[in-house]
Design a protein around this motif. Structure first.
Motif, PDB file in Angstrom:
ATOM      1  N   THR A 122     -56.000 -20.709 -20.497  1.00  0.00           N
ATOM      2  CA  THR A 122     -56.812 -19.607 -19.887  1.00  0.00           C
ATOM      3  C   THR A 122     -56.127 -19.561 -18.627  1.00  0.00           C
ATOM      4  O   THR A 122     -55.068 -19.891 -18.223  1.00  0.00           O
ATOM      5  N   PRO A 123     -56.949 -18.396 -17.845  1.00  0.00           N
ATOM      6  CA  PRO A 123     -56.219 -17.879 -16.552  1.00  0.00           C
ATOM      7  C   PRO A 123     -56.567 -19.022 -15.564  1.00  0.00           C
ATOM      8  O   PRO A 123     -55.541 -19.154 -14.464  1.00  0.00           O
ATOM      9  N   ASP A 124     -57.094 -19.868 -15.661  1.00  0.00           N
ATOM     10  CA  ASP A 124     -57.463 -21.075 -14.782  1.00  0.00           C
ATOM     11  C   ASP A 124     -56.543 -22.497 -15.027  1.00  0.00           C
ATOM     12  O   ASP A 124     -56.557 -23.325 -14.332  1.00  0.00           O
ATOM     13  N   GLY A 125     -55.741 -22.291 -16.226  1.00  0.00           N
ATOM     14  CA  GLY A 125     -55.031 -23.448 -16.518  1.00  0.00           C
ATOM     15  C   GLY A 125     -55.356 -23.770 -17.879  1.00  0.00           C
ATOM     16  O   GLY A 125     -55.890 -23.110 -18.795  1.00  0.00           O
ATOM     17  N   LEU A 126     -54.744 -25.147 -18.341  1.00  0.00           N
ATOM     18  CA  LEU A 126     -54.903 -25.561 -19.667  1.00  0.00           C
ATOM     19  C   LEU A 126     -56.182 -26.395 -19.877  1.00  0.00           C
ATOM     20  O   LEU A 126     -56.609 -27.100 -19.076  1.00  0.00           O
ATOM     21  N   VAL A 127     -57.134 -26.016 -20.698  1.00  0.00           N
ATOM     22  CA  VAL A 127     -58.681 -26.637 -20.924  1.00  0.00           C
ATOM     23  C   VAL A 127     -58.620 -27.235 -22.145  1.00  0.00           C
ATOM     24  O   VAL A 127     -58.316 -26.715 -23.340  1.00  0.00           O
ATOM     25  N   VAL A 128     -59.484 -28.203 -22.142  1.00  0.00           N
ATOM     26  CA  VAL A 128     -59.735 -29.216 -23.281  1.00  0.00           C
ATOM     27  C   VAL A 128     -61.303 -28.948 -23.643  1.00  0.00           C
ATOM     28  O   VAL A 128     -62.162 -28.994 -22.463  1.00  0.00           O
ATOM     29  N   SER A 129     -61.568 -28.681 -24.865  1.00  0.00           N
ATOM     30  CA  SER A 129     -62.714 -28.526 -25.419  1.00  0.00           C
ATOM     31  C   SER A 129     -63.223 -28.904 -26.705  1.00  0.00           C
ATOM     32  O   SER A 129     -62.442 -29.064 -27.634  1.00  0.00           O
TER      33      SER A 129
END
Length: 379
Positions: A122-129
């Protein structure tokens, strides 16, 4: 020499000089035109090359997922923390984002045992979901799924980590989609289902924690690819049935040789004592690679079949193929089919435990199955 003669000679010299100058001017003009033409041709070639280069760049930028290390997943566990294992460049909706090696990924505030998690750029970094469509707070335009893992037994299974260029080649033949959920990579084997095949694989996938185990007493529902409607169940859970079900999801049964490796690390002799019914975790019957129930819980169909006859006499056409033809065998029990791992109350469970007295048409309440797929990686 008279003055008129001198004048005439001077006039001739001047004429010759003028003519030479005109010729030189014409030659220069011709040369200039030639250079201009060649320059235009060069410019055209350059423009063509630039156009081709731009087109090439467009192809590579669209869908870009670049990492320096090919033979390992882009994400690994370091001292208990999930991190990017290499520098990453990822395209998200036409924009390239870079993530440095060693970037830590925060897990959701609440994680659930036996659950698959996706990793998004994402534009905010790597995200876990746990959402495999889009992560919470983002859209399809502001996120892109680039990897994932399975969370079990209070921790991430490090052998389950995958990315867009390193993953199990387990393609659903109905949808064409690759499904990496609930799998772990085992050396010398490939990717293996962490859990037993369940009774509703179209709904849950072939490997799901807590699901009802597919066996002779609880056959699975027929996959939609093979004409299932979400209701119809198979009448048995023979080796034939287990192989057919797994094939719909790009998988097959493991061999006895593969089981020996995937079950490494269990406590030999350990068993759960009763029919589990559903997929549950027991530390002693779970392998080094996180393969749950590898031994001591359910027998598991293996891939092997062999001829029990002598190859020369006593052969005849026999039934026992679930209505799909006949077998030319040495009697009604002329084909052997292997099972591995041992069940909840059978003797000697262990990685190399196997049983060779069954037929591929046998169906039993203690016989389950586990899927296996090839590994895919690319640079």
């Amino acid at each position: 020499m008279t003055d008129s003669t001198v004048f005439q000679e001077a006039s001739n010299v001047l004429t010759e000089a003028t003519q030479a100058s005109v010729a030189q001017t014409e030659a220069a003009q011709a040369l200039t035109a030639e250079v201009a033409n060649k320059t235009a041709a060069i410019d055209e070639k350059v423009n063509q090359a630039i156009a081709l280069l731009n087109a090439s760049l467009d192809i590579h930028i669209d869908g870009l997922f670049n990492k320096r290390i090919v033979s390992e997943p882009a994400f690994q566990i370091d001292a208990g923390t999930l991190k990017s294992y290499t520098d990453l460049s990822v395209e998200v909706n036409g924009v390239i984002y870079s993530f440095s090696e060693g970037s830590a990924l925060a897990l959701p505030s609440s994680v659930t045992v036996g659950t698959d998690y996706a990793i998004y750029a994402t534009p905010d970094g790597l995200v876990v979901s746990a959402n495999f469509t889009v992560p919470e707070g983002y859209t399809a335009s502001t996120s892109r799924r680039v990897g994932g893992f399975h969370y079990q037994d209070g921790e991430i299974n490090e052998y389950s980590l995958y990315d867009l260029r390193y993953y199990p080649d387990a393609r659903n033949w109905l949808t064409g989609a690759n499904d990496p959920r609930g799998m772990a990579r085992v050396p010398g084997v490939g990717w293996v289902d962490i859990y037993y095949l369940n009774t509703t694989p179209d709904l849950l996938g072939t490997s799901a924690f807590g699901a009802q185990i597919a066996d002779g007493a609880s056959p699975p529902k027929k996959p939609q690819y093979w004409g299932g409607d979400g209701v119809v169940q198979y009448s048995d859970f023979s080796q034939y049935t287990a192989s057919r079900v797994l094939a719909a999801y790009g998988k097959r049964l493991v061999t006895t040789h593969e089981h020996e490796q995937l079950a490494f690390g269990v406590v030999t002799g350990a068993k759960v004592g009763s029919d589990p019914g559903t997929v549950q975790y027991h530390a002693d019957t779970t392998s080094k690679f996180g393969i749950v129930g590898a031994t001591g819980v359910m027998w598991q169909w293996a891939l092997e079949r062999w001829d029990r006859g002598n190859g020369a006499s006593g052969y005849s056409w026999m039934s026992g193929t679930d209505g799909e033809g006949q077998r030319y065998t040495a009697g009604s029990e002329g084909i052997g089919a292997a099972i591995v791992g041992s069940a909840w109350d059978d003797p000697e469970p262990g990685p190399r435990t196997s049983h060779w007295s069954n037929e591929p048409s046998t169906s039993h309440s203690a016989f389950a199955a586990r899927g296996r797929s090839d590994h895919f990686e690319s640079c």
